[in-house]
Write a protein that holds these residues in place. Sequence first.
Motif, mmCIF file in Angstrom:
data_model
loop_
_atom_site.group_PDB
_atom_site.id
_atom_site.type_symbol
_atom_site.label_atom_id
_atom_site.label_comp_id
_atom_site.label_asym_id
_atom_site.label_seq_id
_atom_site.Cartn_x
_atom_site.Cartn_y
_atom_site.Cartn_z
ATOM 1 N N SER A 96 -10.895 -0.513 12.731
ATOM 2 C CA SER A 96 -9.509 -0.437 13.351
ATOM 3 C C SER A 96 -8.987 -1.838 12.931
ATOM 4 N N TYR A 97 -7.788 -1.981 12.377
ATOM 5 C CA TYR A 97 -7.101 -3.318 12.315
ATOM 6 C C TYR A 97 -5.769 -3.192 12.157
ATOM 7 N N LEU A 98 -5.150 -4.399 12.406
ATOM 8 C CA LEU A 98 -3.852 -4.643 12.044
ATOM 9 C C LEU A 98 -3.518 -5.726 11.061
ATOM 10 N N LEU A 99 -2.455 -5.411 10.205
ATOM 11 C CA LEU A 99 -2.010 -6.057 8.979
ATOM 12 C C LEU A 99 -0.497 -6.184 9.156
ATOM 13 N N ILE A 151 1.220 -3.001 10.585
ATOM 14 C CA ILE A 151 0.538 -1.478 10.732
ATOM 15 C C ILE A 151 -0.693 -1.705 11.480
ATOM 16 N N HIS A 152 -1.100 -0.341 11.756
ATOM 17 C CA HIS A 152 -2.398 -0.270 12.519
ATOM 18 C C HIS A 152 -2.986 0.827 11.517
ATOM 19 N N THR A 153 -4.278 0.493 11.251
ATOM 20 C CA THR A 153 -5.199 1.373 10.008
ATOM 21 C C THR A 153 -6.430 1.464 10.921
ATOM 22 N N ALA A 154 -7.108 2.736 10.739
ATOM 23 C CA ALA A 154 -8.078 3.212 11.096
ATOM 24 C C ALA A 154 -9.152 3.714 9.820
ATOM 25 N N TYR A 155 -10.079 3.032 9.512
ATOM 26 C CA TYR A 155 -10.606 3.181 8.111
ATOM 27 C C TYR A 155 -12.178 3.494 8.626
ATOM 28 N N GLU A 188 -11.702 -3.446 -1.317
ATOM 29 C CA GLU A 188 -12.037 -2.209 -0.623
ATOM 30 C C GLU A 188 -10.910 -1.753 0.102
ATOM 31 N N LEU A 189 -10.333 -2.704 0.906
ATOM 32 C CA LEU A 189 -9.255 -2.248 1.737
ATOM 33 C C LEU A 189 -7.787 -1.917 1.169
ATOM 34 N N LYS A 190 -7.719 -2.814 -0.023
ATOM 35 C CA LYS A 190 -6.410 -2.564 -0.809
ATOM 36 C C LYS A 190 -6.589 -1.410 -1.259
ATOM 37 N N LYS A 191 -7.620 -0.629 -1.640
ATOM 38 C CA LYS A 191 -7.676 0.642 -2.162
ATOM 39 C C LYS A 191 -7.102 1.673 -1.175
ATOM 40 N N LEU A 192 -7.140 1.405 0.087
ATOM 41 C CA LEU A 192 -6.719 2.553 0.901
ATOM 42 C C LEU A 192 -5.317 2.865 0.804
ATOM 43 N N TYR A 193 -4.417 1.583 0.413
ATOM 44 C CA TYR A 193 -3.009 2.031 0.477
ATOM 45 C C TYR A 193 -2.564 2.745 -0.685
ATOM 46 N N ASN A 194 -2.757 3.939 -0.616
ATOM 47 C CA ASN A 194 -2.189 5.107 -1.585
ATOM 48 C C ASN A 194 -2.144 6.381 -0.769
ATOM 49 N N LYS A 195 -1.203 7.255 -1.184
ATOM 50 C CA LYS A 195 -0.774 8.341 -0.417
ATOM 51 C C LYS A 195 -2.319 9.383 -0.014
ATOM 52 N N LYS A 221 6.834 2.178 -1.396
ATOM 53 C CA LYS A 221 7.455 0.419 -1.258
ATOM 54 C C LYS A 221 6.542 -0.178 -0.524
ATOM 55 N N TYR A 222 6.196 0.526 0.456
ATOM 56 C CA TYR A 222 5.365 -0.087 1.622
ATOM 57 C C TYR A 222 4.093 -0.621 1.185
ATOM 58 N N TYR A 223 3.408 0.493 0.569
ATOM 59 C CA TYR A 223 2.076 0.032 0.046
ATOM 60 C C TYR A 223 2.199 -1.203 -1.107
ATOM 61 N N GLU A 224 3.149 -1.333 -1.624
ATOM 62 C CA GLU A 224 3.389 -2.585 -2.617
ATOM 63 C C GLU A 224 3.267 -3.876 -1.710
ATOM 64 N N ILE A 225 3.958 -3.936 -0.543
ATOM 65 C CA ILE A 225 3.955 -4.865 0.329
ATOM 66 C C ILE A 225 2.669 -5.120 1.035
ATOM 67 N N PHE A 226 1.998 -4.191 1.387
ATOM 68 C CA PHE A 226 0.556 -4.370 1.901
ATOM 69 C C PHE A 226 -0.433 -4.953 0.967
ATOM 70 N N LYS A 227 -0.323 -4.437 -0.156
ATOM 71 C CA LYS A 227 -1.284 -4.912 -1.049
ATOM 72 C C LYS A 227 -0.996 -6.478 -1.574
ATOM 73 N N LYS A 228 0.123 -6.660 -1.541
ATOM 74 C CA LYS A 228 0.560 -8.025 -1.737
ATOM 75 C C LYS A 228 0.018 -9.090 -0.608
ATOM 76 N N THR A 229 0.066 -8.501 0.663
ATOM 77 C CA THR A 229 -0.453 -9.364 1.944
ATOM 78 C C THR A 229 -1.799 -9.530 1.523
ATOM 79 N N LEU A 230 -2.691 -8.727 0.841
ATOM 80 C CA LEU A 230 -4.070 -9.118 0.335
ATOM 81 C C LEU A 230 -4.266 -9.479 -0.956
#
Length: 385
Positions: free
Chosen positions: A149-152, A124-128, A8-15, A52-61
Motif C-alpha cells: 500500500s503506497y502513495l504516489l 494517488i493511493h495504490t494497493a498492489y 514492476e510498479l510502473k507496469k501497474l499503470y494500465n487499465k 492521461k493520468y497513467y502517463e503522468i504516474f509513469k513519468k514520476t517513476l
Amino acid sequence: MTKKEIAELKKLYNKDTGCITRICGCYVGNEKDIITTFKEAFYSLSEEDTYKYYEIFKKTLSGTLGRNLINLEFPLDQETEGGTQEFLLRLRSSELKDDALLDEFYHRIIQYYYCVGNYLILLIHTAYDVPGKTSDGLVMEDASDEVFSYLLCSICPVNLSKPGLSYHADSNLFKNCNRDWIVDMPETGFLFPTFNDRSTDIHSILYYTKNADQLHEEFVDSMLGAVPPLPVSSQKEVFQTLIEETLGDNREYETIMSIQETVQEKIQENKDNPEPLTLSKRDMGQIFAESGVSQERLEQFEAVYDKVMPTETPLVAANVVDTRRFEVKTPNITVQVKPEFTHLLETKVVDGRNCLIIAIEDRVAVNGIPLYNVGEGESGEPGEM
C-alpha cells in the motif's frame, strides 16, 4: 529501490490492473492560492482520462537512478509523532478519505514548494497485491505474501496552450483557437513508502525530479523531512575541486586522465548492479591511490575531502564524470573523445612547446573532406569520417 522494482510498479499503470483506489488533486494558482480541489475513485474516471493520468504516474517513476530518481532515508526524529514520516503514514492509512489530512498535505506542499506559475498536485493511493517469485525469478501470480500500500505524488506545471489557428469542421475554415490550461508532465514527485526488496520499507522515500540540478531542497527538507542530496552540477564541482586541491601544483594531464579512467572502469564494473555506484570518502582515496597520486598528496586528501564535501551523502559516480566523452579544453580549442579512446591522446613537449598529441589510427576528414596520406587504409584510398 532498484530499476527492476521501479519497473514492476510502473507496469501497474494500465487499465487491466485496477490497483489505484483513489485519486486526489489540488490546483494551485500563481499566487499560491488554491483554485480547486477534487477527490474521486479512480475506476470512475473515463478511459481517456485514466490514460492521461497513467502517463503522468509513469513519468514520476522515470529517469536515471541517482540523478532523477533518488532514494532518501528518513532521519529518526521524523519517525516520531509529528514527524513527516509519521504524517505520511497516517495519510496512507486513510486511503485519501480524510479531508483534513488532505488539506494539511496540500498546504504543506504550497508552503515549501517553489514554482513559477500554476501547478497541479496529484496524489494517488495504490494497493498492489505483490505476486510471489520462485528462487529462479519466476513470477507466481496466484501466490502473494503482501499487499503493498503506497502513495504516489506528482507535481505538474499547468500552462496556457500556445495561441494559433485550428481547423473548424463545421465551417470548413481555419480560425483562432481557444487557449486552454494544459497539465504538463511532472517536475517533481515522490513515492512513499518504498518498495525495497519487493516489500514495504516505511523508512525511506523515492524522490523524483525532472531537472537533476533543481532538487527543491527546501521541499525535500521541510515537506519530506529527508536530507536532500547535492544537485548533479554541485556533485561534479565538488569532485573537480577535490582533484584540484588534492593534487595542488601536481595537476598533470596523465594523473587527471588516470583518475577519470579509473572512475569509468568502476562504473563499467558496476553496470550489472541494480543500484548506481556511489563514491564514499574511502572509495575516493582508493581511486586516487590507484591513479598514481603521490603518497605526499594522498596524505592531504582527507583534510581536503572534509573541507570540500558539504554533506555526508556520497557522490554518485555517473554524476561526476561524463561517461560519453572525455574533454580537453584550452581558451581556443576543445578536443572531445570517447572515453574508450583516451589512449589516443598524450601530452608532449615539441620544439620547446607543450603540445597535445592525437594519435591517428583511422581516417581523417576536414569539414567532411577526406584527406590523402593521413590515416588512410591499406588500399591507400581516402576515407570518410
